[in-house]
Design a protein around this motif. Structure first.
Motif, PDB file in Angstrom:
ATOM      1  N   UNK A 141     -25.299 -23.493   7.945  1.00 13.22           N
ATOM      2  CA  UNK A 141     -25.576 -22.203   7.315  1.00 13.22           C
ATOM      3  C   UNK A 141     -24.534 -21.982   6.224  1.00 13.22           C
ATOM      4  N   UNK A 142     -24.987 -21.789   5.002  1.00 13.41           N
ATOM      5  CA  UNK A 142     -24.095 -21.634   3.853  1.00 13.41           C
ATOM      6  C   UNK A 142     -24.323 -20.260   3.243  1.00 13.41           C
ATOM      7  N   UNK A 143     -23.229 -19.613   2.850  1.00 11.33           N
ATOM      8  CA  UNK A 143     -23.322 -18.256   2.304  1.00 11.33           C
ATOM      9  C   UNK A 143     -22.273 -18.053   1.226  1.00 11.33           C
ATOM     10  N   UNK A 144     -22.669 -17.319   0.161  1.00  9.20           N
ATOM     11  CA  UNK A 144     -21.719 -16.860  -0.855  1.00  9.20           C
ATOM     12  C   UNK A 144     -21.372 -15.415  -0.514  1.00  9.20           C
ATOM     13  N   UNK A 145     -20.150 -15.166  -0.086  1.00 13.62           N
ATOM     14  CA  UNK A 145     -19.749 -13.825   0.306  1.00 13.62           C
ATOM     15  C   UNK A 145     -19.821 -12.878  -0.885  1.00 13.62           C
ATOM     16  N   UNK A 146     -20.350 -11.704  -0.671  1.00 10.99           N
ATOM     17  CA  UNK A 146     -20.500 -10.723  -1.733  1.00 10.99           C
ATOM     18  C   UNK A 146     -21.905 -10.628  -2.267  1.00 10.99           C
ATOM     19  N   UNK A 147     -22.774 -11.585  -1.905  1.00 13.21           N
ATOM     20  CA  UNK A 147     -24.176 -11.488  -2.282  1.00 13.21           C
ATOM     21  C   UNK A 147     -24.542 -12.053  -3.632  1.00 13.21           C
ATOM     22  N   UNK A 148     -23.617 -12.726  -4.329  1.00 18.05           N
ATOM     23  CA  UNK A 148     -23.953 -13.324  -5.621  1.00 18.05           C
ATOM     24  C   UNK A 148     -24.866 -14.528  -5.433  1.00 18.05           C
ATOM     25  N   UNK A 149     -25.694 -14.799  -6.436  1.00 20.49           N
ATOM     26  CA  UNK A 149     -26.550 -15.983  -6.447  1.00 20.49           C
ATOM     27  C   UNK A 149     -26.068 -16.917  -7.563  1.00 20.49           C
ATOM     28  N   UNK A 150     -25.676 -18.126  -7.192  1.00 20.85           N
ATOM     29  CA  UNK A 150     -25.058 -19.058  -8.138  1.00 20.85           C
ATOM     30  C   UNK A 150     -25.776 -20.391  -8.109  1.00 20.85           C
ATOM     31  N   UNK A 151     -25.858 -21.020  -9.277  1.00 20.82           N
ATOM     32  CA  UNK A 151     -26.423 -22.362  -9.398  1.00 20.82           C
ATOM     33  C   UNK A 151     -25.489 -23.308 -10.145  1.00 20.82           C
ATOM     34  N   UNK A 152     -24.243 -22.904 -10.340  1.00 19.25           N
ATOM     35  CA  UNK A 152     -23.324 -23.712 -11.129  1.00 19.25           C
ATOM     36  C   UNK A 152     -22.877 -24.940 -10.338  1.00 19.25           C
ATOM     37  N   UNK A 153     -22.905 -26.139 -10.935  1.00 19.35           N
ATOM     38  CA  UNK A 153     -22.453 -27.347 -10.221  1.00 19.35           C
ATOM     39  C   UNK A 153     -20.983 -27.310  -9.831  1.00 19.35           C
ATOM     40  N   UNK A 154     -20.176 -26.473 -10.484  1.00 22.13           N
ATOM     41  CA  UNK A 154     -18.747 -26.408 -10.160  1.00 22.13           C
ATOM     42  C   UNK A 154     -18.496 -25.917  -8.740  1.00 22.13           C
ATOM     43  N   UNK A 155     -19.516 -25.374  -8.073  1.00 24.14           N
ATOM     44  CA  UNK A 155     -19.358 -24.894  -6.705  1.00 24.14           C
ATOM     45  C   UNK A 155     -19.516 -26.014  -5.687  1.00 24.14           C
ATOM     46  N   UNK A 156     -19.885 -27.220  -6.130  1.00 24.46           N
ATOM     47  CA  UNK A 156     -20.187 -28.306  -5.186  1.00 24.46           C
ATOM     48  C   UNK A 156     -19.002 -28.658  -4.301  1.00 24.46           C
ATOM     49  N   UNK A 157     -17.833 -28.861  -4.896  1.00 23.42           N
ATOM     50  CA  UNK A 157     -16.670 -29.296  -4.128  1.00 23.42           C
ATOM     51  C   UNK A 157     -16.274 -28.248  -3.099  1.00 23.42           C
ATOM     52  N   UNK A 158     -16.351 -26.968  -3.459  1.00 26.71           N
ATOM     53  CA  UNK A 158     -16.024 -25.907  -2.504  1.00 26.71           C
ATOM     54  C   UNK A 158     -17.017 -25.893  -1.345  1.00 26.71           C
ATOM     55  N   UNK A 159     -18.291 -26.106  -1.644  1.00 27.65           N
ATOM     56  CA  UNK A 159     -19.296 -26.146  -0.578  1.00 27.65           C
ATOM     57  C   UNK A 159     -19.066 -27.328   0.353  1.00 27.65           C
ATOM     58  N   UNK A 160     -18.759 -28.477  -0.218  1.00 26.95           N
ATOM     59  CA  UNK A 160     -18.508 -29.668   0.590  1.00 26.95           C
ATOM     60  C   UNK A 160     -17.314 -29.456   1.524  1.00 26.95           C
ATOM     61  N   UNK A 161     -16.241 -28.903   0.993  1.00 28.64           N
ATOM     62  CA  UNK A 161     -15.048 -28.692   1.822  1.00 28.64           C
ATOM     63  C   UNK A 161     -15.293 -27.624   2.877  1.00 28.64           C
ATOM     64  N   UNK A 162     -16.104 -26.618   2.564  1.00 31.96           N
ATOM     65  CA  UNK A 162     -16.415 -25.589   3.554  1.00 31.96           C
ATOM     66  C   UNK A 162     -17.208 -26.180   4.712  1.00 31.96           C
ATOM     67  N   UNK A 163     -18.164 -27.067   4.411  1.00 34.43           N
ATOM     68  CA  UNK A 163     -18.944 -27.706   5.466  1.00 34.43           C
ATOM     69  C   UNK A 163     -18.060 -28.595   6.337  1.00 34.43           C
TER      70      UNK A 163
ATOM     71  N   UNK B  33     -31.994 -26.680  -1.993  1.00 31.50           N
ATOM     72  CA  UNK B  33     -32.100 -28.129  -2.190  1.00 31.50           C
ATOM     73  C   UNK B  33     -30.752 -28.754  -2.527  1.00 31.50           C
ATOM     74  N   UNK B  34     -29.905 -27.994  -3.252  1.00 28.96           N
ATOM     75  CA  UNK B  34     -28.573 -28.499  -3.576  1.00 28.96           C
ATOM     76  C   UNK B  34     -27.732 -28.649  -2.313  1.00 28.96           C
ATOM     77  N   UNK B  35     -27.869 -27.725  -1.377  1.00 24.05           N
ATOM     78  CA  UNK B  35     -27.135 -27.811  -0.111  1.00 24.05           C
ATOM     79  C   UNK B  35     -27.562 -29.057   0.664  1.00 24.05           C
ATOM     80  N   UNK B  36     -28.866 -29.307   0.737  1.00 21.53           N
ATOM     81  CA  UNK B  36     -29.355 -30.506   1.425  1.00 21.53           C
ATOM     82  C   UNK B  36     -28.838 -31.776   0.759  1.00 21.53           C
ATOM     83  N   UNK B  37     -28.799 -31.784  -0.568  1.00 23.08           N
ATOM     84  CA  UNK B  37     -28.323 -32.959  -1.295  1.00 23.08           C
ATOM     85  C   UNK B  37     -26.867 -33.245  -0.980  1.00 23.08           C
ATOM     86  N   UNK B  38     -26.026 -32.213  -1.007  1.00 22.04           N
ATOM     87  CA  UNK B  38     -24.595 -32.419  -0.767  1.00 22.04           C
ATOM     88  C   UNK B  38     -24.320 -32.821   0.680  1.00 22.04           C
ATOM     89  N   UNK B  39     -25.109 -32.314   1.615  1.00 25.30           N
ATOM     90  CA  UNK B  39     -24.916 -32.711   3.020  1.00 25.30           C
ATOM     91  C   UNK B  39     -25.336 -34.166   3.225  1.00 25.30           C
TER      92      UNK B  39
END
Length: 457
Positions: free
Chosen positions: A356-378, A333-339
């Protein structure tokens, strides 16, 4: 309640009821009630009448209580000691949960091996494996001292008698779902059996000062099988995470009465057992492609430890009327919100693209600090423009496209600097906290649109 009657237990929280109900009145879960034989009532066991040591309890003032530092026992594994808060506390009850085959038994057997070199009494009790099977794993791990003793037993009365006779310092129960009491007629692994078995082990740990580790199976939802009251009874809850087909493992502390929670330990599964990964950031970034679009290095905080990892995104034209969204390691849901934020604030036509979004290494994260990195990756994948190398990104993105501050910004920047990164893209409101850090270029942004101009090579 009649002797030998049946009651209904909620398999989610352990709530007990005389009749079946579609929804649990305690945890509000649906269709979780199971019928089981009622447990016999033991006289004198009412809560509040006696303390754990059997003596009558009396009220005392706070000033009368002596508080001293707990004498912790090191496990010989720095990663595990950090998750436990500095080591094993005598008399503590620790629950270790995880998927089948993830490495719970291997981890605890290695702990027994390390403790056996310094402590006189270590007892490993298995209800799932034979002595020969444990021997095969032990030979693969290394040499063991005679202070480690093995026992294959599931009868809790016999186990209690053995513990009181041997008086070990540390006991491992593998697993709690296989233990049973003869006084309870339900099958091993049922709600009543698991709850009563944990209560017996908790009393042994507190009365005798024995540190007890219990292994718990998890359900398909990822929680420990049995009632949630099991997690409330123990002192520490650890979850062993990771893909069983991959080499990495993450040990996460979600409850700890003797230390901080949300700490993690990273291990690598090898033929000889689990090996500690002292620098998880370097391990998570190994194999990162160079010059590839849709790849951004972000910094997250796991407890008090900063960790760098790679956020990947792949955006491509959809062949259907409804675009597909897939998130591995992040909240869907966070991915949909940021898109949606990108489509509204930057006018990007992402509604006609699969993402398609992925955290390399298999970690599961919910920290809001990852938002900017996800946005720039998209955006990087959509425009097919790679992010400049040696750049680390972190920050929370709001619905207006603003970049908000996150906690522990100096620790994140120091971790990036230590690993050789030369530029950090951070929230503008965090610049005051990191202004004294030298040796790395600091770029503060207040909105996502500003970040697009900054990242251009």
């Amino acid at each position: 309640m009649k002797k030998g009657g049946t009651v209904f237990f909620c398999q989610s929280c352990g709530y007990e009821s005389a009749k079946w109900s579609g929804q649990c009145p305690a945890c509000k879960a649906w269709n979780t009630f199971a019928e089981e034989p009622s447990a016999p009532r033991i006289k004198g066991s009412a809560s509040g009448k006696r303390s754990l040591d059997g003596k009558k309890s009396i009220p005392v003032s706070l000033q009368q209580i002596e508080s001293g530092d707990q004498d912790r026992i090191s496990t010989g594994m720095k990663e595990l000691d950090q998750v436990l808060g500095g080591g094993i506390v005598p008399g503590s009850l620790v629950l270790v949960g995880g998927d089948p085959g993830i490495g719970k038994s291997t981890l605890l057997l290695q702990v027994c091996r390390n403790l056996g070199e310094r402590l006189p009494g270590i007892l490993y009790i298995s209800g799932e494996e034979s002595l020969q099977q444990i021997k095969l794993r032990a030979v693969r791990i290394g040499n063991f001292q005679d202070s480690l003793k093995l026992l294959c037993e599931t009868n809790l009365s016999d186990i209690e008698e053995t513990i009181l006779k041997e008086k070990p310092k540390v006991v491992v129960i593998d697993s709690i779902q296989t233990m049973y009491q003869e006084e309870i007629s339900s099958a091993p692994g049922s709600v009543s059996q698991v709850r009563e078995a944990t209560g017996v082990l908790m009393r042994l740990a507190k009365d005798q000062g024995i540190s007890i580790f219990i292994v718990g199976h998890v359900t398909k939802e990822g929680t420990v099988a049995g009632p949630r009251v099991l997690e409330h009874m123990v002192d520490t809850v650890l979850y062993f995470e990771g893909d069983r087909h991959a080499s990495y493992r993450v040990l996460r502390g979600v409850k700890n009465r003797f230390g901080s929670t949300n700490e993690i330990g990273v291990f690598e599964m090898r033929e000889e057992g689990l090996r500690e990964v002292e620098n998880p950031s370097e391990y998570m970034l190994s194999g990162k492609p160079k010059g590839a679009s849709g790849s951004v290095v972000a910094c997250t905080m796991e407890g008090t430890r900063p960790m760098l990892l790679e956020v990947q995104a792949l955006v491509c034209k959809t062949n259907f009327g409804l675009p597909r969204r897939t998130a591995a390691g992040m909240d869907y849901n966070r991915v949909n919100l940021l898109m949606a934020v990108l489509e509204k604030r930057l006018n990007l036509p992402l509604s006609s693209y699969d993402a398609y979004v992925n955290i390399a290494g298999g970690l599961r994260l919910n920290e809001p600090a990852m938002d900017l990195a996800l946005v720039l990756a998209v955006i990087s994948s959509y425009k097919d423009v790679p992010i400049p190398e040696k750049t680390v990104v972190f920050g929370e993105v709001g619905l207006s496209g603003e970049v908000r501050a996150v906690s522990m910004a100096p620790q994140r920047v120091q971790e990036a600097k230590k690993l050789g990164f030369t530029r950090a893209l951070i929230p503008g409101s965090s610049m005051e906290q990191v202004k004294n850090i030298k040796g790395i270029e600091l770029l503060g942004v207040s909105a996502v649109r500003d970040a697009l101009r900054v990242i251009k090579p």
